[in-house]
Each structure stands twice: as structure tokens, then as C-alpha cells.
Design a protein around this motif. Structure first.
Motif, PDB file in Angstrom:
ATOM      1  N   THR A 182     -28.247  -0.738   0.720  1.00 18.28           N
ATOM      2  CA  THR A 182     -27.791   0.917   0.277  1.00 18.28           C
ATOM      3  C   THR A 182     -26.820   1.503   0.608  1.00 18.28           C
ATOM      4  N   ARG A 183     -27.072   1.286   1.353  1.00 18.08           N
ATOM      5  CA  ARG A 183     -25.789   2.484   2.115  1.00 18.08           C
ATOM      6  C   ARG A 183     -24.504   1.516   2.029  1.00 18.08           C
ATOM      7  N   TRP A 229     -19.036   2.068  -2.730  1.00 13.79           N
ATOM      8  CA  TRP A 229     -18.677   3.549  -3.565  1.00 13.79           C
ATOM      9  C   TRP A 229     -17.989   4.794  -3.604  1.00 13.79           C
ATOM     10  N   GLY A 230     -17.771   5.615  -2.426  1.00 17.69           N
ATOM     11  CA  GLY A 230     -17.533   6.860  -1.880  1.00 17.69           C
ATOM     12  C   GLY A 230     -16.387   6.593  -1.764  1.00 17.69           C
ATOM     13  N   LEU A 285     -24.158  -0.091  -0.653  1.00 21.32           N
ATOM     14  CA  LEU A 285     -22.996  -0.041  -1.536  1.00 21.32           C
ATOM     15  C   LEU A 285     -22.867   1.706  -1.759  1.00 21.32           C
ATOM     16  N   SER A 286     -22.806   2.646  -1.372  1.00 19.88           N
ATOM     17  CA  SER A 286     -23.157   3.822  -1.221  1.00 19.88           C
ATOM     18  C   SER A 286     -21.713   3.806  -1.295  1.00 19.88           C
ATOM     19  N   GLU A 287     -21.537   4.067   0.504  1.00 23.53           N
ATOM     20  CA  GLU A 287     -20.129   3.829   1.789  1.00 23.53           C
ATOM     21  C   GLU A 287     -19.093   3.154   0.514  1.00 23.53           C
ATOM     22  N   GLU A 336     -31.680  -1.091   2.906  1.00 22.97           N
ATOM     23  CA  GLU A 336     -31.341   0.434   3.334  1.00 22.97           C
ATOM     24  C   GLU A 336     -30.482  -0.262   4.183  1.00 22.97           C
ATOM     25  N   PHE A 390     -29.295   0.869  -6.960  1.00 24.79           N
ATOM     26  CA  PHE A 390     -28.014   1.915  -7.200  1.00 24.79           C
ATOM     27  C   PHE A 390     -27.287   1.903  -8.581  1.00 24.79           C
ATOM     28  N   HIS A 449     -24.890   3.128  -9.697  1.00 23.20           N
ATOM     29  CA  HIS A 449     -23.831   2.363 -10.588  1.00 23.20           C
ATOM     30  C   HIS A 449     -23.416   1.121  -9.993  1.00 23.20           C
ATOM     31  N   ARG A 450     -24.817   0.395 -10.165  1.00 21.53           N
ATOM     32  CA  ARG A 450     -24.838  -1.301 -10.852  1.00 21.53           C
ATOM     33  C   ARG A 450     -24.490  -2.107 -11.457  1.00 21.53           C
TER      34      ARG A 450
END
Lengths: 240, 240
Positions: B203-204, B210-211, B206-208, B200, B28, B30-31
Motif C-alpha cells: 500500500t505504501r 503514485w505521488g 503504491l502510494s509513494e 501495508e 488502492f 488509482h488501481r
């Protein structure tokens, strides 16, 4: 619930605002479920480590105030502090870099001593005669009183890179969250309170953030839940 | 961003799920700005401290499985663990109370050693021959390897009330958040991931999360901001 407080040891309103927040927190029914984290913010990040001045001199040189204006500001802060039961030495304080103190606050966080250390640093800076900027040994003394190991504190002070990235990361995050000044309080990354607001504002912020703890949005690959263990064994959900 | 992971040392899917989450986290972008906190959840909270059984016996007695069914479940877990590069001893493990381990994880949190301790506890329980339930000295050994002070660890183990409230508070919070089983991952108190989902999914998540870090809602008494110190001095906003 988590409350993050961005502040600087050199910031009088942070000292006062912390007391007002803590008054609200002490009366908050769910206070045992509130975690407080202190985050770094330097008001004067460009100041070199040994560059120490009396506060009044700094105010007149940096902001073009007259000495009387600067002293009147300090006297007002003393009055505000006294109203919260805080000692405030409005004459003869020094100003200097707080970078090392922020690095120590990150060390203290790892040892569960951050709350103790920040309060002692405020009291030392705002109420005690001996300057916190004089030499590293003053910080060692304060950090030891807060429950840290003196040798570990000396090692951190001797290595200017120790916890430096943590300080910078906090400062970047403050900017991302829109904090231009401190204190800046953030509740569950949802509500913000800027400045040393009256205790009632913190009471309202705690209540609203508590009441609006939103139900989690569950993410799932195929909607059948992942493999978990529960009171009824480690079941593997049947997959289509 | 903060990720909280509710789990139990006796939970095989927690061991596997942690590895899957960490795979996602390692990739990720922004880990460095993700803080991971481990929270307590006992699968078998009613089990007394000295009540130790082989896992297979526990599964047959508690859930009425046949020995072959129980062993097949363990073998499946061994396969899933191996797929994540984890050692898993699918025969001969013991089951017992994990309450003391959770208390030690809270001690470790105060010393910034929680991540180290939970990983060592998982490895000891799932991969090593010597049982983690045998006696307190095994836990002292593991906690010391994780960087804790052996005397402090012994003192916590000797006092059953130490950190007991923290364990119970975590468990109450899991129930409030709707977790019926573990592992249960919570991102910024906004997104939840239940179970050892594939990397996965993490991963999703973390991304969501974060966003969608939402802009803060600022609370203010009278809309003029509170008293702050900023780069331009400790200004007192003019009040009406």
C-alpha cells in the motif's frame, strides 16, 4: 526500458515522427530491451462517427485557412514524409473520427499486434486511396492483415463501449503528462520528446534514459527484507 | 503506473506475496491506472525438463535439511498461505523445471491473459493434487482454462526456443535490478519491494510511487518543440 508514444492516426506528424523514432531505435544498441507501447490521443475528439470531410475542407472550415494555405501545408507534409521514405497522398484524403481505430489498437495490444496495426492504419490513412473512414469493413480488413481475428474485430466495432475507457484513460494520462499535441514520446516515464523531432533527438533520449535507469529504492517494513525464495531455498528472514 | 512482478511458479512466497500485493492493489484508489506485468525468474534454472522430484526430497538433497526440517518449512508456508485465504498442499507436491511455464506466460502476455494464467499455475502447483510437471497436456489444460488457444499452446511447448529469449531477458533484467530472490516487485522502475511483505508495505509502495510520478524532462533539439498536431492544427513551429 519502455517507450510510450501518444499519437493519432489522423496526425501526419505522428506518422513522420514514428518513422524518425524507429530509425533511432533500429540503431540503438539496447533496442532488444526497449518495449514500445502506443497510446491513444484524438486530435478531434468531438467529431461524430459518420462526420467525414475532405481534409482540405476541414482545414479551411475549422481553422479559417484558405484552400491554398491548407494545400500548401499538405504538400509540405508530403515532402517531410517522402524524406523519411514514407508514401503520402497530399491530395484527396478524408478526415473523420479515429475513436474506433484507437479502440482497435487497444484490442491489438492485448494480442501483441499493436505495432503492426498502427503502422497499417497510418499507411491506409496517409497513402492509400480507399478512405479508412468509409465503413467498418475497411477497418476489419486492416486489422485482419495486422493479425487480429475478424470476428473479434467486428464485435469490438459493433460495441461502442468496448475499450472506450482505455482510450479515455490514455487521453487523461496525456493531459496529466503535459502533452498538448502529438506525437508525444515518453521514455520510462522520465524523459519526454514532443513532436516529430529529428532522429538524433530520439537517439539522445534513448541513450540518456538508458544511462539514467536509476537504482531502485527498496521499500521495506522493518528493514530485514521480506520472505523470498532464492537459489538457496525459501528462507524466512529472522525477525526481531 | 506499472508494477512488474518477478516470480517463479515453484516459489511459495511468490504465491503468498501476490495475494498480499493484490489485497493492497484492490484498495488502492488509482488501481484502474495500474498495469501489472509478470516477469520470469527460475529458482532452479539448471533443472532439466524431465527431472521431477518430491519437494521434500529436493529440499533434503539440495540443501542438506532433515526431512523434518523440510516438512516444517512446508507446514509454515501452508499456514502463511491459509492466512491469505489460499489453499496450500503442504504434503506430496513435486518440484521440477518451470521453464515451459514461463514460456507460456510470455505467450499469455501477448494475448492479454498473463494474469489469468499465472494465478491458475500457482493454484495448480500449490493446491491441486495432479502435478503440473507431469506432462505437457496438464499445461495445455491450464493454459486453455486461462483463455489461450490449445493448438497455439501445444506449438509453443513443442518448440523449446519459443519465448525462451523472453524468459532469459527477464532473468537478466532481474539481476540488473538487484533481485537475488523472488517475489520481487518493481513500481515504475523506481521503487522495489523484495519478498512477500505485508499488504501495508505494498500500500505504501503504491502510494509513494503514485505521488512521486515525476514531471517529465523534455528533450528537444533546439528548444522550440518539434512538429506536432494539436487541437489547433498541425502547426510547424517557426525555426530560426
Amino acid at each position: 526500458m519502455r517507450v510510450e508514444i501518444w499519437s493519432d492516426i489522423a496526425c501526419p506528424w505522428c506518422y513522420v515522427g514514428k518513422a524518425r523514432f524507429e530509425k533511432a531505435l533500429a540503431a540503438f544498441p539496447h533496442r532488444d530491451q526497449v518495449e514500445v507501447v502506443h497510446r491513444s490521443f484524438e486530435l478531434d475528439p468531438g467529431r461524430a462517427k459518420g462526420d467525414i470531410q475532405p481534409v482540405i475542407t476541414m482545414l479551411t472550415k475549422k481553422y479559417g485557412m484558405s484552400e491554398a494555405q491548407a494545400q500548401a501545408g499538405e504538400d509540405n507534409l508530403g515532402t517531410q514524409a517522402a524524406a523519411e521514405g514514407l508514401a503520402y497522398r497530399s491530395r484527396g484524403r478524408d478526415h473523420g473520427s479515429t475513436f474506433d481505430m484507437h479502440r482497435l489498437l487497444h484490442l491489438a495490444k492485448e494480442h501483441g499486434r499493436q505495432g503492426e496495426l498502427i503502422q497499417l492504419l497510418y499507411e491506409a490513412n496517409f497513402a492509400e486511396e480507399r478512405s479508412v473512414f468509409d465503413d467498418g469493413e475497411r477497418l476489419v480488413e486492416i486489422a485482419t492483415t495486422a493479425g487480429l481475428d475478424p470476428e473479434e474485430v467486428r464485435a469490438v466495432l459493433a460495441d461502442p463501449t468496448a475499450y472506450a475507457d482505455d482510450v479515455r484513460a490514455d487521453e487523461r494520462e496525456a493531459a496529466q503528462l503535459g502533452a498538448n499535441g502529438v506525437p508525444f514520446f515518453v521514455l520510462d516515464r522520465k524523459y519526454g520528446v514532443s513532436g516529430a523531432q529529428p532522429a538524433e533527438v530520439f537517439t539522445r533520449a534513448l541513450s540518456e534514459a538508458w544511462g539514467e535507469r536509476s537504482p531502485l529504492q527498496l521499500l521495506d517494513q522493518d528493514g530485514d527484507g521480506g520472505d523470498t525464495c532464492g537459489p538457496d531455498n525459501c528462507a524466512v528472514p529472522s525477525r526481531p
